[in-house]
Design a protein around this motif. Structure first.
Motif, PDB file in Angstrom:
ATOM      1  N   GLN A  46      51.654 -48.885 -19.023  1.00  0.00           N
ATOM      2  CA  GLN A  46      51.818 -48.241 -17.731  1.00  0.00           C
ATOM      3  C   GLN A  46      50.660 -48.673 -16.836  1.00  0.00           C
ATOM      4  O   GLN A  46      49.614 -49.089 -17.323  1.00  0.00           O
ATOM      5  N   TYR A  47      50.872 -48.579 -15.526  1.00  0.00           N
ATOM      6  CA  TYR A  47      49.851 -48.982 -14.566  1.00  0.00           C
ATOM      7  C   TYR A  47      49.125 -47.740 -14.070  1.00  0.00           C
ATOM      8  O   TYR A  47      49.738 -46.822 -13.523  1.00  0.00           O
ATOM      9  N   ARG A  48      47.830 -47.699 -14.296  1.00  0.00           N
ATOM     10  CA  ARG A  48      46.981 -46.643 -13.774  1.00  0.00           C
ATOM     11  C   ARG A  48      45.986 -47.258 -12.787  1.00  0.00           C
ATOM     12  O   ARG A  48      45.346 -48.261 -13.092  1.00  0.00           O
ATOM     13  N   PHE A  49      45.836 -46.631 -11.618  1.00  0.00           N
ATOM     14  CA  PHE A  49      44.868 -47.081 -10.622  1.00  0.00           C
ATOM     15  C   PHE A  49      43.976 -45.909 -10.257  1.00  0.00           C
ATOM     16  O   PHE A  49      44.461 -44.861  -9.819  1.00  0.00           O
ATOM     17  N   ARG A  50      42.688 -46.078 -10.480  1.00  0.00           N
ATOM     18  CA  ARG A  50      41.727 -44.999 -10.259  1.00  0.00           C
ATOM     19  C   ARG A  50      42.190 -43.720 -10.960  1.00  0.00           C
ATOM     20  O   ARG A  50      42.075 -42.619 -10.446  1.00  0.00           O
ATOM     21  N   GLY A  51      42.734 -43.920 -12.146  1.00  0.00           N
ATOM     22  CA  GLY A  51      43.151 -42.828 -13.001  1.00  0.00           C
ATOM     23  C   GLY A  51      44.546 -42.290 -12.747  1.00  0.00           C
ATOM     24  O   GLY A  51      45.084 -41.556 -13.579  1.00  0.00           O
ATOM     25  N   LEU A  52      45.175 -42.633 -11.629  1.00  0.00           N
ATOM     26  CA  LEU A  52      46.475 -42.077 -11.259  1.00  0.00           C
ATOM     27  C   LEU A  52      47.608 -43.006 -11.665  1.00  0.00           C
ATOM     28  O   LEU A  52      47.520 -44.226 -11.504  1.00  0.00           O
ATOM     29  N   MET A  53      48.709 -42.427 -12.183  1.00  0.00           N
ATOM     30  CA  MET A  53      49.856 -43.241 -12.586  1.00  0.00           C
ATOM     31  C   MET A  53      50.506 -43.890 -11.366  1.00  0.00           C
ATOM     32  O   MET A  53      50.684 -43.271 -10.317  1.00  0.00           O
ATOM     33  N   GLN A  54      50.818 -45.172 -11.525  1.00  0.00           N
ATOM     34  CA  GLN A  54      51.462 -45.940 -10.459  1.00  0.00           C
ATOM     35  C   GLN A  54      52.881 -46.360 -10.833  1.00  0.00           C
ATOM     36  O   GLN A  54      53.640 -46.795  -9.957  1.00  0.00           O
ATOM     37  N   SER A  55      53.228 -46.251 -12.110  1.00  0.00           N
ATOM     38  CA  SER A  55      54.547 -46.688 -12.569  1.00  0.00           C
ATOM     39  C   SER A  55      55.285 -45.569 -13.307  1.00  0.00           C
ATOM     40  O   SER A  55      56.186 -45.836 -14.099  1.00  0.00           O
ATOM     41  N   ASN A  56      54.897 -44.311 -13.038  1.00  0.00           N
ATOM     42  CA  ASN A  56      55.591 -43.137 -13.573  1.00  0.00           C
ATOM     43  C   ASN A  56      55.697 -43.160 -15.100  1.00  0.00           C
ATOM     44  O   ASN A  56      56.744 -42.859 -15.680  1.00  0.00           O
ATOM     45  N   ASN A  57      54.586 -43.553 -15.743  1.00  0.00           N
ATOM     46  CA  ASN A  57      54.500 -43.619 -17.208  1.00  0.00           C
ATOM     47  C   ASN A  57      55.389 -44.691 -17.816  1.00  0.00           C
ATOM     48  O   ASN A  57      55.667 -44.668 -19.023  1.00  0.00           O
ATOM     49  N   LYS A  58      55.819 -45.654 -17.013  1.00  0.00           N
ATOM     50  CA  LYS A  58      56.665 -46.744 -17.509  1.00  0.00           C
ATOM     51  C   LYS A  58      55.871 -48.054 -17.497  1.00  0.00           C
ATOM     52  O   LYS A  58      54.886 -48.190 -16.779  1.00  0.00           O
ATOM     53  N   PRO A  59      56.302 -49.045 -18.304  1.00  0.00           N
ATOM     54  CA  PRO A  59      55.585 -50.331 -18.361  1.00  0.00           C
ATOM     55  C   PRO A  59      55.555 -51.034 -17.011  1.00  0.00           C
ATOM     56  O   PRO A  59      56.408 -50.793 -16.140  1.00  0.00           O
ATOM     57  N   ALA A  60      54.577 -51.895 -16.838  1.00  0.00           N
ATOM     58  CA  ALA A  60      54.430 -52.669 -15.607  1.00  0.00           C
ATOM     59  C   ALA A  60      54.069 -54.108 -15.945  1.00  0.00           C
ATOM     60  O   ALA A  60      53.438 -54.382 -16.981  1.00  0.00           O
ATOM     61  N   ILE A  61      54.489 -55.019 -15.070  1.00  0.00           N
ATOM     62  CA  ILE A  61      54.138 -56.440 -15.174  1.00  0.00           C
ATOM     63  C   ILE A  61      53.196 -56.764 -14.035  1.00  0.00           C
ATOM     64  O   ILE A  61      53.447 -56.396 -12.873  1.00  0.00           O
ATOM     65  N   GLN A  62      52.114 -57.477 -14.356  1.00  0.00           N
ATOM     66  CA  GLN A  62      51.078 -57.768 -13.370  1.00  0.00           C
ATOM     67  C   GLN A  62      50.636 -59.227 -13.473  1.00  0.00           C
ATOM     68  O   GLN A  62      50.806 -59.862 -14.515  1.00  0.00           O
ATOM     69  N   GLY A  63      50.081 -59.738 -12.401  1.00  0.00           N
ATOM     70  CA  GLY A  63      49.570 -61.101 -12.435  1.00  0.00           C
ATOM     71  C   GLY A  63      48.759 -61.414 -11.199  1.00  0.00           C
ATOM     72  O   GLY A  63      48.876 -60.739 -10.165  1.00  0.00           O
ATOM     73  N   GLY A  64      47.924 -62.431 -11.310  1.00  0.00           N
ATOM     74  CA  GLY A  64      47.108 -62.802 -10.165  1.00  0.00           C
ATOM     75  C   GLY A  64      46.490 -64.171 -10.328  1.00  0.00           C
ATOM     76  O   GLY A  64      46.575 -64.786 -11.399  1.00  0.00           O
ATOM     77  N   PHE A  65      45.874 -64.653  -9.252  1.00  0.00           N
ATOM     78  CA  PHE A  65      45.151 -65.927  -9.301  1.00  0.00           C
ATOM     79  C   PHE A  65      43.948 -65.854  -8.371  1.00  0.00           C
ATOM     80  O   PHE A  65      43.913 -65.083  -7.407  1.00  0.00           O
ATOM     81  N   ASP A  66      42.940 -66.656  -8.690  1.00  0.00           N
ATOM     82  CA  ASP A  66      41.708 -66.725  -7.901  1.00  0.00           C
ATOM     83  C   ASP A  66      41.362 -68.177  -7.623  1.00  0.00           C
ATOM     84  O   ASP A  66      41.579 -69.049  -8.461  1.00  0.00           O
ATOM     85  N   ILE A  67      40.805 -68.413  -6.458  1.00  0.00           N
ATOM     86  CA  ILE A  67      40.192 -69.700  -6.126  1.00  0.00           C
ATOM     87  C   ILE A  67      38.737 -69.405  -5.784  1.00  0.00           C
ATOM     88  O   ILE A  67      38.456 -68.664  -4.834  1.00  0.00           O
ATOM     89  N   SER A  68      37.825 -69.950  -6.566  1.00  0.00           N
ATOM     90  CA  SER A  68      36.403 -69.688  -6.344  1.00  0.00           C
ATOM     91  C   SER A  68      35.651 -70.987  -6.104  1.00  0.00           C
ATOM     92  O   SER A  68      36.054 -72.055  -6.574  1.00  0.00           O
ATOM     93  N   HIS A  69      34.565 -70.885  -5.366  1.00  0.00           N
ATOM     94  CA  HIS A  69      33.715 -72.039  -5.048  1.00  0.00           C
ATOM     95  C   HIS A  69      32.372 -71.858  -5.737  1.00  0.00           C
ATOM     96  O   HIS A  69      31.932 -70.720  -5.974  1.00  0.00           O
ATOM     97  N   SER A  70      31.730 -72.938  -6.055  1.00  0.00           N
ATOM     98  CA  SER A  70      30.446 -72.875  -6.752  1.00  0.00           C
ATOM     99  C   SER A  70      29.382 -72.142  -5.942  1.00  0.00           C
ATOM    100  O   SER A  70      28.387 -71.670  -6.491  1.00  0.00           O
TER     101      SER A  70
END
Length: 255
Positions: A46-70
């Motif tokens: 399940q997805y929790r954000f700052r302790g609060l449920m975001q997906s109503n106690n159900k599973p969630a799929i998440q993903g992301g990407f970053d571009i960083s410079h030295s």
């Protein structure tokens, strides 16, 4: 992998076009080597954000990407499936959270580090007339020392759909410590969400868990999450207390 490779090649092409015509191939490669692209996918119970449920106690799929410079500058995106907006109002259809951020992270002195930037929480969807937009913009400033970090976030807009809540703040104290056993890490966190002009809207959240990362980058984590959020304020239309205690299991992989 194919999508990420296309993004990397497109980014490399833009960098190459930015070089002077007389630049040598070696110079272009050196410039490109100053950038790093990373991405990940996560499946969570399940997805929790700052302790609060975001997906109503159900599973969630998440993903992301970053571009960083030295130099320490970075940009990125992180997204997750959600249901909390529809759980609050049946006339809302907004099943995705998309976070866009840009910032700067660098060492300060010794084991001290700094991380600062701006983060936009975006919830595309359909909303009824008069519904306060949940889209939120925050500035953040984080200071780290070894395995411990403290981050202050300040809302420049209304906070996640609360009317007249601009200038709300969140305080985050987190740490990750090597247990010395089987490569397990101890993950600890306590935070305080101050919601301006919302009676009983402010609360404290905390979590404690274990995580392990293998050589291939796959990470598994199990955490206990809880809050003291006021039930009458944070109960959705299904009658569920969004801040009640829960165990959350997640599995993440880079690509």
């Amino acid at each position: 992998m194919a999508v990420l490779k296309k993004k990397a090649l497109a980014f490399a092409a833009l960098i190459a076009l930015a070089q002077p015509v007389a630049a040598q191939t070696e110079s272009s490669e050196t410039t490109m080597s100053e950038f790093e692209i990373s991405a990940n996918m996560t499946a969570t119970s399940q997805y929790r954000f700052r302790g609060l449920m975001q997906s109503n106690n159900k599973p969630a799929i998440q993903g992301g990407f970053d571009i960083s410079h030295s130099s320490g500058f970075y940009v990125g995106n992180w997204s997750s499936s959600i249901s909390w907006l529809g759980d609050a109002d049946p006339n809302v259809s907004a099943p995705v959270e998309m976070d866009f951020y840009a910032g700067y992270s660098a060492p300060l002195y010794g084991d001290w580090t700094i991380d600062t930037g701006v983060l936009q929480y975006y919830y595309p969807g359909d909303y009824p007339d008069g519904f306060t937009s949940p889209n939120t913009t925050e500035l953040y400033l984080g200071i780290g020392y070894g395995p411990v970090s403290f981050t202050y976030s300040h809302a420049l807009t209304n906070l996640f759909g609360w009317a007249d809540s601009k200038n709300s703040q969140y305080y985050d104290l987190s740490g990750q410590f090597d247990t010395g056993v089987w490569g397990l890490m101890l993950d600890a966190h306590v935070g305080y969400q101050r919601v301006r002009n919302v009676t009983d809207g402010s609360y404290t959240d905390w979590s404690l868990g274990l995580s392990k990362t293998w050589d291939n980058g796959i990470t598994a984590s199990l955490a206990y999450v809880d809050t003291n959020a006021e039930r009458q304020v944070y109960t959705n239309r299904d009658g569920r207390n969004m801040g009640r205690a829960a165990a959350v299991f997640s599995l993440s992989a880079p690509f």
